[in-house]
Design an enzyme around this catalytic site. Structure first.
Site, PDB file in Angstrom:
ATOM      1  N   ARG A 136     -10.496  -5.864   7.001  1.00  0.00           N
ATOM      2  CA  ARG A 136      -9.123  -5.800   7.507  1.00  0.00           C
ATOM      3  C   ARG A 136      -9.076  -5.131   8.875  1.00  0.00           C
ATOM      4  NH1 ARG A 136      -6.772  -2.473   3.988  1.00  0.00           N
ATOM      5  NH2 ARG A 136      -7.188  -4.126   2.504  1.00  0.00           N
ATOM      6  N   CYS A 146       0.831  -1.199   0.000  1.00  0.00           N
ATOM      7  CA  CYS A 146       0.000   0.000   0.000  1.00  0.00           C
ATOM      8  C   CYS A 146       0.870   1.255   0.000  1.00  0.00           C
ATOM      9  CB  CYS A 146      -0.912   0.006   1.217  1.00  0.00           C
ATOM     10  SG  CYS A 146      -1.873  -1.515   1.411  1.00  0.00           S
TER      11      CYS A 146
END
Length: 332
Positions: free
Chosen positions: A277, A115
């Site tokens: 998540r 990310c």
């Protein structure tokens, strides 16, 4: 004062979720307001849904803070915002080699998704050039799913990122529509929704989540979950506020661990087939109950976050092993 809701047939919610039927608002509130004695059967019901869609696989994600401490936004939770006095590192967009080194580190931590996150309202053309250049090389050399989080996007910027090979774009709703003006005034809830729409238009997978613990009500938490269901976000990071000294929310306190588990179960019931998540703040909010979170969630961030430290990656690997779960090594 919140009162507990008496509701015992938690398995009914898992059956509804697996059948594709949305649980009711009343049922959602019942999850959040359940007695703590009901948390284990509640997590079992959530796990039934998680297991149906994901088995015992756990997806790992790693963040790199690609640009730090130079943000003109006034988000009350963020140590990098213009209103924060927290002592954070300040640097412009990292160069390609540093972004590539981060990708290699993600692989060493067994993360399937890398990310690239940059604070700011949105990327400049120069910043986008640097990200695009790095993404292209990562795509050519490493089996990683790439997620970008660069703020509000223009149409042409979304198209460039998609063409470069970005798989997923993150833009969190963060809180409810009603609570949004109390968190930030420099952009709107609708701008965030519009960016998620642009991401989908250009073929990137939408990632959007929330931060729990910013003064929202239980009703608003249920509304957040339904909003993400409506947006059809593929990946939903559930952050729990890590109240950082020097930010406007420094005195907000922590979410009790049992409440955090109920939140994760709620999102699993409302968004049953999506990647849920456990994200920022899990270590300081869930504390010793972190392993239980994976009975509802199927994904973790490993390593450090943007300006706060995570726990040792070996500890996360050990939790997954001890649960009898399995790391999903390739997210492609």
């Amino acid at each position: 004062m919140t009162t507990s809701v008496h509701f015992t047939d938690w398995a009914h919610l898992s059956r509804k979720a697996i059948a594709g039927e949305a649980i009711s608002e009343q049922e959602g509130l019942a999850v959040l307001e359940a007695d703590n004695d009901d948390v284990l059967p509640l997590m079992q019901a959530a796990y039934t849904v998680r297991r149906h869609y994901f088995g015992k696989k756990v997806k790992l994600n790693m963040i790199i803070n690609a640009k730090s401490g130079l943000c003109p936004e006034d988000c009350g939770y963020c140590s990098q915002s213009i209103v924060s006095t927290a002592p954070v590192k300040k640097y412009s967009m990292l160069d390609k080699e540093t972004l590539l080194a981060g990708a290699r580190e993600a692989m060493s931590r067994k993360a399937g998704t890398y990310c690239i996150v940059a604070a700011g309202k949105g990327p400049t053309d120069k910043e986008l050039d640097q990200v695009v250049e790095a993404v292209k090389e990562i795509r050519e050399t490493m089996p990683l799913k790439i997620c970008a989080c660069l703020g509000i996007l223009k149409e042409e910027q979304a198209e460039r990122l998609a063409d470069a090979g970005v798989h997923r774009y993150n833009h969190n709703l963060n809180t409810s529509r009603a609570n949004y003006p109390s968190i930030t005034t420099t952009h709107t809830y609708d701008q965030r929704v519009e960016t998620v729409g642009k991401v989908k238009t250009y073929g990137m997978s939408p990632c959007s989540g929330v931060i729990i613990g910013m003064g929202e009500t239980n009703q608003e938490i249920v509304e957040m979950a339904y909003a993400l269901r409506e947006l059809d976000a593929d990946s939903i990071p559930i952050n729990f506020l890590n109240a950082i000294p020097g930010t406007p929310l420094e005195n907000a306190g922590r979410t009790p661990a049992m409440k955090a588990l109920k939140v994760l179960a709620l999102f699993r019931f409302i968004c049953p087939s999506k990647e849920i998540r456990v994200a920022g703040g899990r270590e300081v909010n869930l504390r010793t109950l972190q392993p239980l979170s994976l009975y509802a969630a199927n994904s973790l961030f490993v390593g450090d976050y943007l300006t706060t430290a995570g726990q040792e990656v070996t500890t996360d690997h050990q939790i997954i092993e001890d649960l009898g779960f399995e790391i999903e090594m390739c997210a492609l």
